[in-house]
Design an enzyme around this catalytic site. Structure first.
Site, PDB file in Angstrom:
ATOM      1  N   HIS A   1      -4.103   4.440   6.671  1.00 47.43           N
ATOM      2  CA  HIS A   1      -2.956   3.760   5.920  1.00 47.43           C
ATOM      3  C   HIS A   1      -1.576   4.399   6.571  1.00 47.43           C
ATOM      4  O   HIS A   1      -1.596   5.420   7.155  1.00 47.43           O
ATOM      5  CB  HIS A   1      -2.820   4.347   4.510  1.00 47.43           C
ATOM      6  CG  HIS A   1      -4.178   4.101   3.679  1.00 47.43           C
ATOM      7  ND1 HIS A   1      -4.152   3.086   2.837  1.00 47.43           N
ATOM      8  CD2 HIS A   1      -5.257   4.787   3.763  1.00 47.43           C
ATOM      9  CE1 HIS A   1      -5.496   3.027   2.484  1.00 47.43           C
ATOM     10  NE2 HIS A   1      -6.192   4.159   2.801  1.00 47.43           N
TER      11      HIS A   1
ATOM     12  N   ASP B   1       0.771  -1.311   0.007  1.00 46.14           N
ATOM     13  CA  ASP B   1       0.114  -0.044  -0.032  1.00 46.14           C
ATOM     14  C   ASP B   1       0.555   1.266  -0.053  1.00 46.14           C
ATOM     15  O   ASP B   1       1.706   1.577   1.185  1.00 46.14           O
ATOM     16  CB  ASP B   1      -0.862  -0.148   1.160  1.00 46.14           C
ATOM     17  CG  ASP B   1      -1.690   0.929   1.509  1.00 46.14           C
ATOM     18  OD1 ASP B   1      -1.732   2.085   0.819  1.00 46.14           O
ATOM     19  OD2 ASP B   1      -2.338   1.431   2.691  1.00 46.14           O
TER      20      ASP B   1
END
Lengths: 554, 554
Positions: A367, A195
């Site tokens: 994130h 990610d």
């Protein structure tokens, strides 16, 4: 149980690289195809009038008999939102954790799909295919039941982290499978897909536990009603608000269809704890004191700002902002939505609210930042690395982090959609390109809005349109009605009568001249009108409306 | 020289509050009107097709014989860009420092105004009017020759800081008149109007001297060509690049019309030092090694990104980005331009450039942060405070800073455009509202694009337009040509033939039915067509194109 040798592995993305959204990654083990995630993207400004964008899956449709499984990593729209469109074209089993499948099922139901084969997995499930064993590892993200996926092959494991952060003090019962990740790394990772969302941000993303304290603190100190706006899918944030409400004796009224839907599913499946007697109907808020109320809200698509904007402008059907309200914006800005975000904050202030957004930590990203991304790279120690989930600059920043922890540039692939990385005998090299693209969804239309339609919308939005209609008699060779000029989005007609009068005369001249010729060429008549008007209007106004001549023949 | 007593002072903004741009503030001393700044705003996304926005000055036009002066505080478009539009309607002397007037003059020239009365001031000028002495104080901003203005009246001074920061180690010879500000404060400030741009940001804006070092460092270490993109008006940044070029033996090629214009004026007036033999023509860059080159650029309107975007996409006429180039983006993002900004950064990376933007301090804002704003408040010690120059939330944040340094809420006015604050005997109170508004400039049209045209553009941009044309014979009571349906921006026609065929039949039915009635009502025929088609299309596509029926009679 042993899996067969795999000769050729191919990895590529049909969505999610070079962009934020519509994640879809494909892993091919010789002839077997595995699909990971099937997300939508909410369109950028330039895609005028478009509701959603999904990946073009024609590559998969043509090879559907080879597809073994679709894995969904977590319940966010950007990862599961296209599942109905995919299953309409491809019949293939879908694997996911309980909450993920619950949310996917509701999407399928809305689209009338009832025969999908949904297979629930847990983070300790092992699924055996001909040439791979597939395992999962729990990750921390803003929605519970998120997992990474590991496809174990004879050449090594292919690991896709999906969205994650390393919160050492996460909120609730979620814990990351740190040990399992380390173990996967020890056993040998051929290729890691990780990610990149926050790869440009130094340090660590803060902890959700601190956010919970901050939100509770704001609620405790608020004198009036408290509004909390968050993404509908942020189950963690919703839980924090419910707990704070219970703690400080407030009632929570929930506003927003998507929010209701997500909360229903999460409560039913046991991922959201609803303290007793905390929620009330929005229609009952007048029965409580302001100090007893929390209004939890999201707008359309489950994003936080549109409903708040209406409430600030006193235009919401159910509840509006008044002086003394406290508004917690527990969300970060999506790229492309910065202006809407700041305009909404402005309206809230103007409506007299105390707005809590940036200066206090009432939200953290789901994130991980640079230190967390490096930790993942060090746990997995991959031979090859493909930064995914992000704009190109984020992938690039992620590649730099990989370099810093010792993965050389030659072993990192900055891929675009459709770029294939091929592995033979554990060695990777670029393997050509597969077809990919954007399918635009506008209302019920899937893919019927293409570049031409978008270009027209763009043109129309800049200087409007000018329509010229004239009816001709072919026999009599003369104009029998018109020319009539109608404009929309060009100039306000009452102020520009003489301009349009002159334009009408120009058209009449061109048509009459054309009618005198022996053979009337319609196409050249139209283009003559277009050119002459375009030139005339540009000289007079420096604008270039779309000009549409319509010739009717009798 | 003494000035007369003033009974009533009125202060209001015609632009610059509740927004970024088109600054225009008005101070009335009884019957005498003073205007400060005359800026443009570059439009936000929702103003489709609009080039610029200027303040509506009808209030001033109606009272032009009372206007004594326009003061321009510095040469940025947001402060001087509307000067031509204003002087076309109002003949009044314009005061400004040398560079400011130089830039204003070039705007006036472009608009064909040659008879403006421009009066040059220095920071130590004193200008006497009937009821006021006007003085100035030097400030640090991203363009030299910036001043704040002080209107000394019998009730105290009215001070407008304009854009400023407190850079203790500013680049070049600029110095802020700290002593003078303190002196004005000591003498008694009735009301302060101060810059709120960075009121939400804690701490200090960094120093331009550090930026100069950082830029020089990047240039020194670059292996290939260096591109520097900045705002054309950022003379300080341009000077830093020229000096670094000289220092490290590079040549500077300048790309961009606005940049050339600003540099010409700044060099001619002595505000930009052009080291000898440093600049070269962009057409000569092939004669130099990559390591000898700097390309300094801005795009249209003097903003930095549009030209860079073209260069990254290999679509610029003069020079394009290649692998190995270093690109310094020496600018911050304008609100509303975040997406264009990040897309451009992406394209630059894709083109192989090394992009320097956020992680290194190659740019600082020209506006002071919280500590600097508090310093200004403490120097001026105003009795009343009006935060200006910013969105509402920035004004609000500035008000909070004022409260922190001891200016009570009752003495701070959060004004919107048109809100008058009135002072009598040194006491302020709200004084009603004057007319204000946005004048939109689209091409040559000033103000002819209003809300209806914008609404149409917005509608057109969402789902396009569907035009229905039919020619009728009134006598024969029948259709003689059509109905014909043409669409733009709605669906791609080839894929929707049956849809439009069906729509055509619906229209034919309605028209034929109408023709059978005794008296044909055109307006109701049109609205019948519109309603029936709208319903049909929404059912079939869930879209709402604009529908435009055109009935031609013969």
């Amino acid at each position: 149980m042993r899996t067969k040798q795999v000769e050729k592995i191919r990895i590529f993305s049909l969505g999610g690289v070079g962009e934020i959204g519509k994640n879809m990654y494909v892993v091919e083990l010789d002839d077997d195809i595995f699909v990971i995630d099937a997300g939508v993207m909410f369109p950028e400004d330039e895609m005028l009038g478009i509701d959603k964008v999904i990946p073009d899956i024609s590559y998969l449709v043509e090879r559907q008999d080879r597809i073994k499984a679709i894995f969904l990593t977590h319940g966010h729209e950007e990862h599961i939102g296209a599942i109905a469109y995919v299953l309409k074209k491809i019949a293939v089993p879908v694997y996911g954790t309980k909450l993920t499948l619950g949310l996917a099922e509701s999407i399928l139901k809305e689209q009338g799909i009832t025969n999908a084969k949904l297979i629930e997995i847990r983070s300790d499930s092992e699924i055996f295919f001909d040439k791979a064993k597939v395992t999962f590892f729990r990750t921390i993200h803003s929605i519970p039941d998120s997992v990474g996926i590991s496809i174990h092959t004879s050449q090594g494991a292919i690991v896709y982290t999906s969205d994650f952060k390393f919160d050492q003090t996460p909120y609730g019962k979620n814990r990351a499978d740190l040990g399992k990740m380390a173990q996967i790394g020890e056993q040998g990772v051929l290729c890691l897909l990780s990610d990149s969302t926050n790869a440009e941000r130094p340090g660590y993303t803060g902890s959700d536990t601190l956010v919970a304290q901050e939100i509770a603190d704001v609620i405790y100190n608020a004198d009036g009603r408290v509004f909390v706006a968050c993404y509908a899918s942020n189950v963690t944030r919703i839980q924090q608000v419910l707990h704070a409400a219970k703690q400080y004796g407030r009632k929570v009224a929930v506003v927003g269809k998507t929010l209701h839907k997500v909360m229903d599913i999460a409560v039913r499946l046991g991922y959201l704890h609803l303290p007793e007697k905390v929620t009330i109907s929005i229609y009952d808020i007048d029965r409580y004191d302001d100090k007893e109320l929390i209004i939890l809200t999201t707008g359309g698509h489950g994003e936080p700002m549109s409903a708040l904007a209406r409430m600030a402008k006193q235009a919401h059907k159910q509840v509006n902002i008044k002086k003394g309200d406290t508004v917690i914006v527990a969300a970060s800005v999506m790229p492309g939505y910065e202006l809407i975000f700041s305009k909404t904050i402005d309206s809230l202030y103007r409506a007299g609210a105390n707005v809590i957004y940036r200066e206090r930590k009432v939200h953290v990203s789901g994130h991980g930042c640079q230190e967390e991304l490096k930790l993942m790279l060090n746990l997995m120690k991959p031979k090859y690395f493909i930064p995914v989930h992000g704009e190109y600059r984020m992938q690039k920043a992620h590649a730099n982090l990989a370099k810093a922890v010792g993965i050389s540039e030659e072993r990192t692939f900055l891929i675009d959609k459709g770029d294939v990385i091929e592995f033979r005998n554990g060695v990777a090299r670029p393997g050509g390109k597969v077809p990919y693209g954007n399918i635009l969804i506008d209302g019920l239309g899937i893919g019927d809005v293409g570049n031409i339609v978008l270009r027209d919308r763009r043109l129309l939005s800049q200087d409007g349109i000018l329509i010229v209609v004239v009816t001709l008699s072919k026999e009599a060779k003369k104009i029998i009605a018109g020319p009539e000029i109608i404009s929309r989005g060009f100039v306000y007609v009452r102020e520009s009568e003489t301009l349009l009068d002159e334009a009408t005369k120009i058209v009449a001249n061109i048509v009459n001249k054309c009618l005198q010729t022996y053979v009337i060429e319609w196409s050249s008549l139209k283009s003559n009108i277009r050119e002459a008007l375009s030139q005339f209007l540009f000289e007079k106004t420096k604008r270039k409306p779309m000009i549409l001549p319509i010739i009717m023949e009798v």
